[in-house]
Design a protein around this motif. Structure first.
Motif, PDB file in Angstrom:
ATOM      1  N   LEU A 359       0.814  -1.212   0.000  1.00  0.00           N
ATOM      2  CA  LEU A 359       0.000   0.000   0.000  1.00  0.00           C
ATOM      3  C   LEU A 359       0.850   1.265   0.000  1.00  0.00           C
ATOM      4  CD1 LEU A 359      -2.815  -1.007   2.515  1.00  0.00           C
ATOM      5  CD2 LEU A 359      -3.140  -0.395   0.113  1.00  0.00           C
ATOM      6  N   ALA A 360       2.066   1.192   0.533  1.00  0.00           N
ATOM      7  CA  ALA A 360       2.942   2.363   0.544  1.00  0.00           C
ATOM      8  C   ALA A 360       3.267   2.825  -0.868  1.00  0.00           C
ATOM      9  CB  ALA A 360       4.234   2.049   1.306  1.00  0.00           C
ATOM     10  N   GLN A 361       3.188   1.906  -1.830  1.00  0.00           N
ATOM     11  CA  GLN A 361       3.427   2.277  -3.228  1.00  0.00           C
ATOM     12  C   GLN A 361       2.247   3.051  -3.816  1.00  0.00           C
ATOM     13  OE1 GLN A 361       4.742  -1.356  -5.386  1.00  0.00           O
ATOM     14  NE2 GLN A 361       5.074  -2.223  -3.347  1.00  0.00           N
ATOM     15  N   ILE A 362       1.087   2.935  -3.176  1.00  0.00           N
ATOM     16  CA  ILE A 362      -0.128   3.588  -3.654  1.00  0.00           C
ATOM     17  C   ILE A 362      -0.442   4.834  -2.843  1.00  0.00           C
ATOM     18  CG2 ILE A 362      -2.609   3.280  -3.994  1.00  0.00           C
ATOM     19  CD1 ILE A 362      -2.095   0.255  -4.102  1.00  0.00           C
ATOM     20  N   ALA A 363      -0.339   4.718  -1.533  1.00  0.00           N
ATOM     21  CA  ALA A 363      -0.722   5.800  -0.621  1.00  0.00           C
ATOM     22  C   ALA A 363       0.416   6.054   0.360  1.00  0.00           C
ATOM     23  CB  ALA A 363      -2.010   5.436   0.117  1.00  0.00           C
ATOM     24  N   PRO A 364       1.520   6.633  -0.118  1.00  0.00           N
ATOM     25  CA  PRO A 364       2.712   6.755   0.743  1.00  0.00           C
ATOM     26  C   PRO A 364       2.500   7.610   1.984  1.00  0.00           C
ATOM     27  CG  PRO A 364       2.976   7.995  -1.310  1.00  0.00           C
ATOM     28  CD  PRO A 364       1.760   7.161  -1.470  1.00  0.00           C
ATOM     29  N   THR A 365       1.597   8.568   1.936  1.00  0.00           N
ATOM     30  CA  THR A 365       1.403   9.409   3.123  1.00  0.00           C
ATOM     31  C   THR A 365       0.501   8.756   4.161  1.00  0.00           C
ATOM     32  OG1 THR A 365      -0.485  10.580   2.162  1.00  0.00           O
ATOM     33  CG2 THR A 365       1.716  11.490   1.744  1.00  0.00           C
ATOM     34  N   LYS A 366      -0.144   7.648   3.788  1.00  0.00           N
ATOM     35  CA  LYS A 366      -1.017   6.936   4.725  1.00  0.00           C
ATOM     36  C   LYS A 366      -0.283   5.808   5.452  1.00  0.00           C
ATOM     37  CE  LYS A 366      -5.110   8.842   3.702  1.00  0.00           C
ATOM     38  NZ  LYS A 366      -6.012   9.476   4.680  1.00  0.00           N
ATOM     39  N   MET A 367       0.792   5.323   4.878  1.00  0.00           N
ATOM     40  CA  MET A 367       1.495   4.166   5.421  1.00  0.00           C
ATOM     41  C   MET A 367       2.759   4.593   6.146  1.00  0.00           C
ATOM     42  SD  MET A 367      -0.279   1.421   4.674  1.00  0.00           S
ATOM     43  CE  MET A 367      -1.693   2.438   5.109  1.00  0.00           C
ATOM     44  N   MET A 368       3.173   3.764   7.098  1.00  0.00           N
ATOM     45  CA  MET A 368       4.423   3.998   7.804  1.00  0.00           C
ATOM     46  C   MET A 368       5.378   2.841   7.536  1.00  0.00           C
ATOM     47  SD  MET A 368       3.286   3.204  11.723  1.00  0.00           S
ATOM     48  CE  MET A 368       2.835   1.568  12.265  1.00  0.00           C
ATOM     49  N   ALA A 369       6.636   3.054   7.836  1.00  0.00           N
ATOM     50  CA  ALA A 369       7.602   1.962   7.750  1.00  0.00           C
ATOM     51  C   ALA A 369       7.227   0.885   8.765  1.00  0.00           C
ATOM     52  CB  ALA A 369       9.007   2.488   8.012  1.00  0.00           C
ATOM     53  N   ALA A 370       7.831  -0.288   8.618  1.00  0.00           N
ATOM     54  CA  ALA A 370       7.463  -1.414   9.491  1.00  0.00           C
ATOM     55  C   ALA A 370       7.753  -1.085  10.950  1.00  0.00           C
ATOM     56  CB  ALA A 370       8.223  -2.660   9.073  1.00  0.00           C
ATOM     57  N   GLY A 371       6.844  -1.504  11.808  1.00  0.00           N
ATOM     58  CA  GLY A 371       7.036  -1.359  13.240  1.00  0.00           C
ATOM     59  C   GLY A 371       7.825  -2.526  13.799  1.00  0.00           C
ATOM     60  N   GLU A 372       7.664  -2.767  15.093  1.00  0.00           N
ATOM     61  CA  GLU A 372       8.505  -3.744  15.795  1.00  0.00           C
ATOM     62  C   GLU A 372       8.264  -5.179  15.362  1.00  0.00           C
ATOM     63  OE1 GLU A 372       5.261  -3.848  16.410  1.00  0.00           O
ATOM     64  OE2 GLU A 372       5.196  -2.961  18.392  1.00  0.00           O
ATOM     65  N   GLY A 373       7.239  -5.403  14.539  1.00  0.00           N
ATOM     66  CA  GLY A 373       6.951  -6.756  14.066  1.00  0.00           C
ATOM     67  C   GLY A 373       5.823  -7.417  14.821  1.00  0.00           C
ATOM     68  N   GLY A 374       5.069  -6.610  15.586  1.00  0.00           N
ATOM     69  CA  GLY A 374       4.017  -7.161  16.432  1.00  0.00           C
ATOM     70  C   GLY A 374       4.555  -7.446  17.812  1.00  0.00           C
ATOM     71  N   ASN A 375       3.637  -7.609  18.760  1.00  0.00           N
ATOM     72  CA  ASN A 375       4.110  -7.799  20.129  1.00  0.00           C
ATOM     73  C   ASN A 375       4.878  -9.111  20.287  1.00  0.00           C
ATOM     74  OD1 ASN A 375       2.231  -9.914  20.631  1.00  0.00           O
ATOM     75  ND2 ASN A 375       0.676  -8.454  21.274  1.00  0.00           N
ATOM     76  N   THR A 376       5.801  -9.084  21.208  1.00  0.00           N
ATOM     77  CA  THR A 376       6.521 -10.290  21.606  1.00  0.00           C
ATOM     78  C   THR A 376       5.784 -10.922  22.781  1.00  0.00           C
ATOM     79  OG1 THR A 376       8.667  -9.440  20.902  1.00  0.00           O
ATOM     80  CG2 THR A 376       8.673 -11.165  22.591  1.00  0.00           C
ATOM     81  N   ALA A 400       6.914  -0.395  19.141  1.00  0.00           N
ATOM     82  CA  ALA A 400       7.337   0.753  18.342  1.00  0.00           C
ATOM     83  C   ALA A 400       6.669   0.771  16.971  1.00  0.00           C
ATOM     84  CB  ALA A 400       8.855   0.722  18.154  1.00  0.00           C
ATOM     85  N   TRP A 401       6.341   1.973  16.520  1.00  0.00           N
ATOM     86  CA  TRP A 401       5.904   2.184  15.138  1.00  0.00           C
ATOM     87  C   TRP A 401       7.104   2.564  14.280  1.00  0.00           C
ATOM     88  CZ3 TRP A 401       0.797   5.498  14.844  1.00  0.00           C
ATOM     89  CH2 TRP A 401      -0.241   4.797  15.480  1.00  0.00           C
ATOM     90  N   GLY A 402       6.956   2.368  12.990  1.00  0.00           N
ATOM     91  CA  GLY A 402       7.942   2.872  12.056  1.00  0.00           C
ATOM     92  C   GLY A 402       7.735   4.358  11.812  1.00  0.00           C
ATOM     93  N   GLY A 403       8.742   4.966  11.182  1.00  0.00           N
ATOM     94  CA  GLY A 403       8.622   6.371  10.825  1.00  0.00           C
ATOM     95  C   GLY A 403       7.501   6.602   9.817  1.00  0.00           C
ATOM     96  N   ARG A 404       6.926   7.815   9.840  1.00  0.00           N
ATOM     97  CA  ARG A 404       5.835   8.183   8.945  1.00  0.00           C
ATOM     98  C   ARG A 404       6.266   9.326   8.028  1.00  0.00           C
ATOM     99  NH1 ARG A 404       2.188   9.309  13.927  1.00  0.00           N
ATOM    100  NH2 ARG A 404       4.275   9.579  14.793  1.00  0.00           N
ATOM    101  N   HIS A 405       5.402   9.733   7.124  1.00  0.00           N
ATOM    102  CA  HIS A 405       5.831  10.717   6.124  1.00  0.00           C
ATOM    103  C   HIS A 405       6.087  12.089   6.731  1.00  0.00           C
ATOM    104  CE1 HIS A 405       1.714  12.269   6.308  1.00  0.00           C
ATOM    105  NE2 HIS A 405       2.110  13.290   5.587  1.00  0.00           N
ATOM    106  N   ASP A 406       5.577  12.320   7.946  1.00  0.00           N
ATOM    107  CA  ASP A 406       5.751  13.630   8.558  1.00  0.00           C
ATOM    108  C   ASP A 406       6.065  13.566  10.046  1.00  0.00           C
ATOM    109  OD1 ASP A 406       3.330  12.706   9.460  1.00  0.00           O
ATOM    110  OD2 ASP A 406       2.175  14.500   8.931  1.00  0.00           O
ATOM    111  N   ALA A 407       6.404  12.375  10.552  1.00  0.00           N
ATOM    112  CA  ALA A 407       6.643  12.245  11.997  1.00  0.00           C
ATOM    113  C   ALA A 407       7.452  10.989  12.282  1.00  0.00           C
ATOM    114  CB  ALA A 407       5.320  12.205  12.774  1.00  0.00           C
ATOM    115  N   ASP A 408       8.193  11.034  13.377  1.00  0.00           N
ATOM    116  CA  ASP A 408       8.918   9.850  13.834  1.00  0.00           C
ATOM    117  C   ASP A 408       7.940   8.775  14.300  1.00  0.00           C
ATOM    118  OD1 ASP A 408      11.271  11.204  13.374  1.00  0.00           O
ATOM    119  OD2 ASP A 408      11.619  11.711  15.486  1.00  0.00           O
ATOM    120  N   GLY A 409       8.430   7.542  14.374  1.00  0.00           N
ATOM    121  CA  GLY A 409       7.624   6.471  14.924  1.00  0.00           C
ATOM    122  C   GLY A 409       7.380   6.668  16.411  1.00  0.00           C
TER     123      GLY A 409
END
Length: 588
Positions: A359-376, A400-409
């Protein structure tokens, strides 16, 4: 199964004020249900970690509204509802309550017990009140019933096909006795079932209040319109995306028996106002218990697509009409019985990451980079050496969240696919023979980027009881969270065990015995970065160094800054960063 479209109603549903009032009313009811679970549940995993969900469905089993609870649960409700309606057909009456947890009959994994209460008005079925809760134990070979190294579902605990827990208001004593005899903590399990039951009653009461105020025909018409509204907004958003097929692949480190990477392959096709998500090419079903039922795969897909939509899109069955999901039978995303599924959440998180990457290829401002991979998940269970009373901790570390188009994770927060909480240290130490000796952020774990990935958490547990069984379900050790648009991956996860001063690494997934004094430490992965690290603002880098989130050495290496006596030299940093940009351009 694609939810059915609405059929024309003999009652007009064209008053916007009534529409808005009913929409908000349904949202309020399900959130009240969510609060009721939290206030009445017995076990920490439900009451404190918030691993539960609540929703209301109409007479056709279509989701009307979802509480702000675990989103990964709720997209599986349509499949479970289909099983319930087929199994009982006309054999439902006022006062009935149906439960199930069988992954191959509408469930997801055995600890998640679904509860459905049919709601009757004027002598006819009008809707369903639904609550799902992750129970602290459902029996099986290990405490907590979550082991990733089970090899068939028969090892994982008590399987409950669709059965009536209450019939016309009378509890099923046989079923309750069977549950009580097969779980390690019967008082907590029955207590949480009671909390689910009380909450279903609240949903029933409040929906009947709406029925008394507006009438069944009016509500049916507005329910149809509400779902049409959700569908229309979703189709509008999809129609605004460029047609085409967008592909992304992410990996799970292994199933606990093998370290062979397990690909999750997504091909996302936009065709007009419809979205098709195909997982062909994903790994075959595994020996270990990380297989995800197809209903869970669909749920993870729906919620990720929902993240790409505007906030005003209602969370109802209308959204699902616009999305089809396919996954090969016998794959890790659509396993055949008796494949084990206890640790299936890990795979669901990777589905979220994979669909998000497409989806990041379609809506880059809506998606964030990968987060921690889900809870442990850290599960530690055993028996008091004097009283033989059992204890079962099922701790879920949200990070943790991944970084976003206008903010840190964001850090120290639930994964976007959930709405959960970290178990407070005070609660953990009061309830279990464990001591938490470290809990905090993990410096330098966030992936560098113009917007940095969030920091992962570190948490350690020392066993105070004589002996116990440890289950660790972690990932992102060999395949760290990805960055987007030039952002770098987050730091990989790590597990350690220490007996005395001898600290040794542990695999990402493990089940083993531990004894008094053993220390277990988990370092969670950090989120991926978003954007070129060389574009990160100098002020943001200085703030990270001052806060201890990024070390001076890591900041120099990742962001190209120059430090003199611990202070960033802006002019020298600009020159170095420009030089690195030129080198990147030459390499590309």
């Amino acid at each position: 199964m694609t939810p059915p479209a609405s059929t024309p109603s003999p009652v007009a549903a064209d008053d916007p004020i009534t529409f808005a009032v009913l929409k908000s009313g349904l949202d309020t009811i399900v959130d009240d249900m969510a609060y009721a679970v939290m206030r009445t549940a017995r076990s920490p995993i439900v009451r404190d970690v918030l691993d539960y969900s609540a929703t209301l469905c109409d007479r056709h089993g279509r989701i009307l509204s979802q509480a702000k609870t675990v989103a990964l649960h709720l997209g599986a409700v349509p499949d479970a509802m289909e099983v319930i309606r087929a199994r009982f057909a006309d054999d439902l009456a006022p006062g009935d309550v149906v439960i199930l947890n069988d992954p191959y009959q509408g469930g997801m994994h055995l600890p998640d017990i679904f509860m459905f209460k049919p709601i009757f008005a004027d002598g006819a079925l009008f809707g369903y009140s639904v609550v799902i809760a992750h129970h602290c134990d459902v029996g099986g070979r290990v405490p907590g019933s979550n082991a990733s190294d089970s090899t068939e579902i028969y090892q994982e605990g008590l399987r409950i096909p669709p059965m009536k827990l209450y019939e016309r208001g009378v509890p099923n004593a046989t079923l309750l006795a069977l549950i009580r005899a097969n779980v390690r903590l019967p008082d907590l399990v029955i207590g949480d079932l009671d909390a689910q039951y009380a909450t279903c009653n609240i949903g029933e009461r409040e929906l009947l209040r709406l029925h008394a105020r507006h009438g069944g025909a009016v509500l049916d018409a507005y329910f149809d319109r509400l779902m049409d509204y959700g569908e229309a907004l979703t189709r509008k958003a999809i129609a605004g995306w460029p047609d085409g097929t967008y592909r992304f692949t992410d990996y799970i480190d292994g199933d606990g028996f093998s370290t062979e990477p397990l690909p999750i392959v997504c091909a996302l096709t936009v065709a007009g106002d419809h979205l098709h998500v195909d997982f062909t090419g994903s790994a075959p079903q595994t020996r270990g218990a990380i297989n995800a039922t197809f209903s869970f795969t669909k749920s993870a897909t729906y919620l990720t697509v929902r993240c790409a939509l505007d906030h005003d899109v209602p969370n109802n069955a209308g959204v699902y009409r616009c999305i089809t999901v396919t996954a090969p039978e016998g794959s890790i995303l659509n396993p055949l019985p008796p494949a084990p599924v206890a640790a299936r959440a890990l795979t669901g998180y990777r589905v979220v990451d994979t669909v998000m990457g497409a989806l990041a290829q379609i809506a880059p401002t809506k998606m964030m980079a990968a987060g921690e991979g889900g809870n442990t998940v850290v599960a530690i269970g055993g028996y008091d050496k004097e009283t033989r009373a059992p204890f079962v901790l099922v701790d879920m570390i949200n990070g943790a969240w991944g970084g976003r188009h206008d903010a840190d994770g964001i850090e120290g927060i639930t994964n976007p696919s959930q709405n959960m909480s970290n178990l407070p240290v005070e609660t953990l130490e009061q309830r279990y023979p464990l001591r938490v000796e470290a809990y905090g952020f993990r410096p330098d774990s966030g992936g560098p980027g113009e917007y940095r990935g969030g920091l992962g958490l570190t948490r350690s547990y020392r066993l105070l009881a004589g002996e116990a069984v440890l289950q660790l379900r972690a990932d992102r050790h060999d395949h760290p969270p990805y960055g987007l648009f030039g952002g770098r991956p987050g730091a990989p996860s790590r597990n350690f065990i220490a007996d005395g001063d001898d600290e040794r690494p542990l695999p990402a997934k493990v089940t083993r015995d531990i004894h008094a004094g053993t220390l277990i430490r988990h370092d969670q992965a950090g989120g991926g970065g978003y954007g070129d690290p060389l574009e990160r603002a100098i002020e943001a880098i200085a703030r990270d160094i001052a806060d201890g989130k990024v070390s001076p050495a890591a900041a120099e290496a990742a962001y190209g800054i120059v430090l003199r006596d611990g202070v960033i030299d802006a002019e020298a940093s600009a020159g170095r960063r420009q030089q690195r940009r030129q080198q990147q351009g030459t390499r590309s």
